[in-house]
Design a protein around this motif. Structure first.
Motif, PDB file in Angstrom:
ATOM      1  N   GLY A  78     -14.399   2.337  -4.326  1.00  0.00           N
ATOM      2  CA  GLY A  78     -13.336   2.430  -3.322  1.00  0.00           C
ATOM      3  C   GLY A  78     -12.748   3.460  -2.943  1.00  0.00           C
ATOM      4  N   HIS A  79     -12.824   4.619  -3.363  1.00  0.00           N
ATOM      5  CA  HIS A  79     -11.715   5.253  -3.417  1.00  0.00           C
ATOM      6  C   HIS A  79     -11.842   5.888  -2.339  1.00  0.00           C
ATOM      7  CE1 HIS A  79     -10.835   9.527  -4.412  1.00  0.00           C
ATOM      8  NE2 HIS A  79     -11.730  10.033  -3.145  1.00  0.00           N
ATOM      9  N   SER A  80     -12.781   5.567  -1.335  1.00  0.00           N
ATOM     10  CA  SER A  80     -12.906   5.698   0.719  1.00  0.00           C
ATOM     11  C   SER A  80     -13.658   5.546   1.441  1.00  0.00           C
ATOM     12  CB  SER A  80     -13.802   7.565   0.321  1.00  0.00           C
ATOM     13  OG  SER A  80     -15.221   7.380  -0.147  1.00  0.00           O
ATOM     14  N   LEU A  81     -13.553   5.340   2.874  1.00  0.00           N
ATOM     15  CA  LEU A  81     -13.482   4.026   3.535  1.00  0.00           C
ATOM     16  C   LEU A  81     -14.850   3.855   3.530  1.00  0.00           C
ATOM     17  CD1 LEU A  81     -10.767   5.201   6.814  1.00  0.00           C
ATOM     18  CD2 LEU A  81     -10.533   3.934   4.552  1.00  0.00           C
ATOM     19  N   ASP A  82     -15.724   5.029   3.621  1.00  0.00           N
ATOM     20  CA  ASP A  82     -17.218   5.294   3.465  1.00  0.00           C
ATOM     21  C   ASP A  82     -17.614   4.045   2.536  1.00  0.00           C
ATOM     22  OD1 ASP A  82     -16.686   7.363   2.038  1.00  0.00           O
ATOM     23  OD2 ASP A  82     -18.884   7.870   1.219  1.00  0.00           O
ATOM     24  N   VAL A  83     -17.213   4.538   0.902  1.00  0.00           N
ATOM     25  CA  VAL A  83     -17.272   3.252   0.193  1.00  0.00           C
ATOM     26  C   VAL A  83     -16.812   1.574   0.437  1.00  0.00           C
ATOM     27  CG1 VAL A  83     -16.878   2.584  -2.632  1.00  0.00           C
ATOM     28  CG2 VAL A  83     -17.135   5.502  -1.627  1.00  0.00           C
ATOM     29  N   LEU A  84     -15.859   2.037   0.954  1.00  0.00           N
ATOM     30  CA  LEU A  84     -15.508   0.486   1.098  1.00  0.00           C
ATOM     31  C   LEU A  84     -16.135  -0.064   1.971  1.00  0.00           C
ATOM     32  CD1 LEU A  84     -11.912   1.099   1.428  1.00  0.00           C
ATOM     33  CD2 LEU A  84     -13.134   0.214  -0.794  1.00  0.00           C
ATOM     34  N   GLU A  85     -16.432   0.276   3.220  1.00  0.00           N
ATOM     35  CA  GLU A  85     -17.610   0.156   3.980  1.00  0.00           C
ATOM     36  C   GLU A  85     -19.534  -0.378   3.674  1.00  0.00           C
ATOM     37  OE1 GLU A  85     -16.590   2.882   7.052  1.00  0.00           O
ATOM     38  OE2 GLU A  85     -15.230   1.499   7.871  1.00  0.00           O
ATOM     39  N   HIS A  86     -19.494   0.047   2.417  1.00  0.00           N
ATOM     40  CA  HIS A  86     -21.047  -0.260   2.083  1.00  0.00           C
ATOM     41  C   HIS A  86     -20.832  -1.736   2.086  1.00  0.00           C
ATOM     42  CE1 HIS A  86     -23.507  -0.900  -0.999  1.00  0.00           C
ATOM     43  NE2 HIS A  86     -24.253   0.585  -1.063  1.00  0.00           N
ATOM     44  N   ASP A  87     -22.210  -1.583   2.665  1.00  0.00           N
ATOM     45  CA  ASP A  87     -22.019  -3.431   2.458  1.00  0.00           C
ATOM     46  C   ASP A  87     -21.727  -4.200   1.354  1.00  0.00           C
ATOM     47  OD1 ASP A  87     -23.234  -3.032   5.029  1.00  0.00           O
ATOM     48  OD2 ASP A  87     -24.943  -3.573   4.965  1.00  0.00           O
ATOM     49  N   ARG A 107       0.322  -1.277   0.044  1.00  0.00           N
ATOM     50  CA  ARG A 107       0.207  -0.309  -0.276  1.00  0.00           C
ATOM     51  C   ARG A 107       0.678   1.359   0.070  1.00  0.00           C
ATOM     52  NH1 ARG A 107      -1.953  -1.730   5.878  1.00  0.00           N
ATOM     53  NH2 ARG A 107      -0.103  -1.078   6.673  1.00  0.00           N
ATOM     54  N   GLY A 108       0.277   1.763  -0.553  1.00  0.00           N
ATOM     55  CA  GLY A 108       1.198   3.717  -1.054  1.00  0.00           C
ATOM     56  C   GLY A 108       0.216   4.607  -1.586  1.00  0.00           C
ATOM     57  N   GLY A 109       2.230   5.079  -2.560  1.00  0.00           N
ATOM     58  CA  GLY A 109       1.538   5.632  -3.867  1.00  0.00           C
ATOM     59  C   GLY A 109       0.346   7.252  -3.203  1.00  0.00           C
ATOM     60  N   TRP A 110      -0.645   7.285  -3.960  1.00  0.00           N
ATOM     61  CA  TRP A 110      -1.075   8.784  -3.779  1.00  0.00           C
ATOM     62  C   TRP A 110      -1.558   8.448  -2.443  1.00  0.00           C
ATOM     63  CZ3 TRP A 110      -6.476   9.846  -5.010  1.00  0.00           C
ATOM     64  CH2 TRP A 110      -6.711  11.350  -3.834  1.00  0.00           C
ATOM     65  N   GLU A 111      -1.907   9.557  -1.490  1.00  0.00           N
ATOM     66  CA  GLU A 111      -2.775   9.229   0.258  1.00  0.00           C
ATOM     67  C   GLU A 111      -3.798   9.532  -0.319  1.00  0.00           C
ATOM     68  OE1 GLU A 111      -1.534   8.312   2.056  1.00  0.00           O
ATOM     69  OE2 GLU A 111       0.846   7.430   1.774  1.00  0.00           O
ATOM     70  N   GLY A 112      -4.609  10.444  -1.768  1.00  0.00           N
ATOM     71  CA  GLY A 112      -5.913  10.653  -1.798  1.00  0.00           C
ATOM     72  C   GLY A 112      -6.295   9.645  -1.120  1.00  0.00           C
ATOM     73  N   HIS A 113      -6.475   7.892  -1.414  1.00  0.00           N
ATOM     74  CA  HIS A 113      -7.212   6.801  -1.060  1.00  0.00           C
ATOM     75  C   HIS A 113      -6.472   6.049  -0.139  1.00  0.00           C
ATOM     76  CE1 HIS A 113      -7.797   6.124  -5.887  1.00  0.00           C
ATOM     77  NE2 HIS A 113      -8.480   6.807  -4.986  1.00  0.00           N
ATOM     78  N   ALA A 114      -6.287   7.194   0.639  1.00  0.00           N
ATOM     79  CA  ALA A 114      -6.052   6.299   2.633  1.00  0.00           C
ATOM     80  C   ALA A 114      -5.755   5.331   2.118  1.00  0.00           C
ATOM     81  CB  ALA A 114      -7.107   6.970   3.209  1.00  0.00           C
ATOM     82  N   PRO A 115      -4.347   4.756   1.406  1.00  0.00           N
ATOM     83  CA  PRO A 115      -4.425   3.062   1.618  1.00  0.00           C
ATOM     84  C   PRO A 115      -3.989   2.487   2.739  1.00  0.00           C
ATOM     85  CG  PRO A 115      -2.130   4.901   0.792  1.00  0.00           C
ATOM     86  CD  PRO A 115      -2.982   5.900   1.190  1.00  0.00           C
ATOM     87  N   VAL A 116      -3.177   3.284   3.696  1.00  0.00           N
ATOM     88  CA  VAL A 116      -2.989   2.151   5.036  1.00  0.00           C
ATOM     89  C   VAL A 116      -4.214   2.098   5.775  1.00  0.00           C
ATOM     90  CG1 VAL A 116      -1.997   2.424   7.450  1.00  0.00           C
ATOM     91  CG2 VAL A 116       0.157   3.777   5.117  1.00  0.00           C
ATOM     92  N   ALA A 117      -5.539   3.241   6.013  1.00  0.00           N
ATOM     93  CA  ALA A 117      -6.806   3.327   6.795  1.00  0.00           C
ATOM     94  C   ALA A 117      -7.096   1.833   6.049  1.00  0.00           C
ATOM     95  CB  ALA A 117      -6.845   4.065   6.696  1.00  0.00           C
TER      96      ALA A 117
END
Length: 225
Positions: free
Chosen positions: A201-210, A3-13
């Motif tokens: 999967g742009h952001s955490l809220d999208v990744l948490e969509h069921d 994980r890394g690259g552009w931080e706008g995608h919050a790669p670690v979180a």
């Protein structure tokens, strides 16, 4: 996990969201902040699954060769959004491996307030499940679902197995003249390995969509050796 690259995608979180799921299924999770481990053939020979969230960035020749060889030998690869479909723009061979490349995410009317912000790129759209998805282990039981986030227009080849699509509509300010449908969830077989990609999967809220989270969790298990 790379994980890394552009931080706008919050790669670690973003990747940490899925660690409990992987550990629950018996994986020992290693974390890396660059693609350097791909060049270590001995290490990669013992890797059952690569989860990559590395937007843009660069990859060296030996790193890409190592990744491709590992997948060819049976290592799985999984990822979402720009972390896999917009990685390593310097490498056409990487694009060939993944089977799809981010082209753009058309946003709202450029004359509307907020132009130039991330939120200006968030539009409502539907992820449409295909008949092939009805009994696939990644998507079984999942119906069409709606999101408000970046809608990826991707360039792909026909050596992908598409499970879901999304369609760019025609709006007064757009230069295209007909609707454009892009894969939103796909798989790819490469040698003995399996690759799984989903574009939401742009952001955490999208990744948490069921539905998104379920697809990713299943996709990682499906891809793993």
């Amino acid at each position: 996990m790379v994980r890394g690259g552009w931080e706008g995608h919050a790669p670690v979180a973003a990747t940490e969201l899925f660690v409990p799921h992987l550990e629950k299924h018996g994986f020992e999770v290693h974390r890396a902040d660059s693609p350097a481990p791909y060049a270590d053939a001995d290490f990669m020979a013992g890797v059952d699954l690569v989860v990559q969230c590395y937007t843009m960035g660069t990859i060296e020749r030996d790193e890409l060769s190592g990744l491709e060889a590992a997948i060819r030998a049976g290592t799985g690869m999984a990822g979402w959004h720009g972390g896999i479909a917009d990685s390593f723009r310097n490498s056409s061979d990487y694009l060939h491996l993944i089977g799809g490349q981010f082209a753009c995410h058309p946003g709202k009317d450029p004359a509307a307030p907020g132009a130039g912000t991330q939120e200006h790129n968030f539009v409502p759209y539907t992820v449409t499940m295909l008949p092939e998805a009805a009994d696939h282990p990644i998507t079984a039981g999942i119906t069409d679902f709606d999101l408000v986030t970046e809608q990826y227009w991707v360039l792909t080849d026909d050596y992908i197995d598409v499970l879901a699509t999304t369609t760019q509509k025609i709006r007064p300010w757009d230069p295209w003249h007909r609707e454009v449908t892009s894969p939103a969830i796909w798989t790819r077989r490469w040698g003995k390995g399996r690759i799984f990609v989903t574009t939401p999967g742009h952001s955490l809220d999208v990744l948490e969509h069921d539905s998104v989270r379920t697809v990713i969790e299943r996709g990682m298990l499906w891809a793993a050796r």
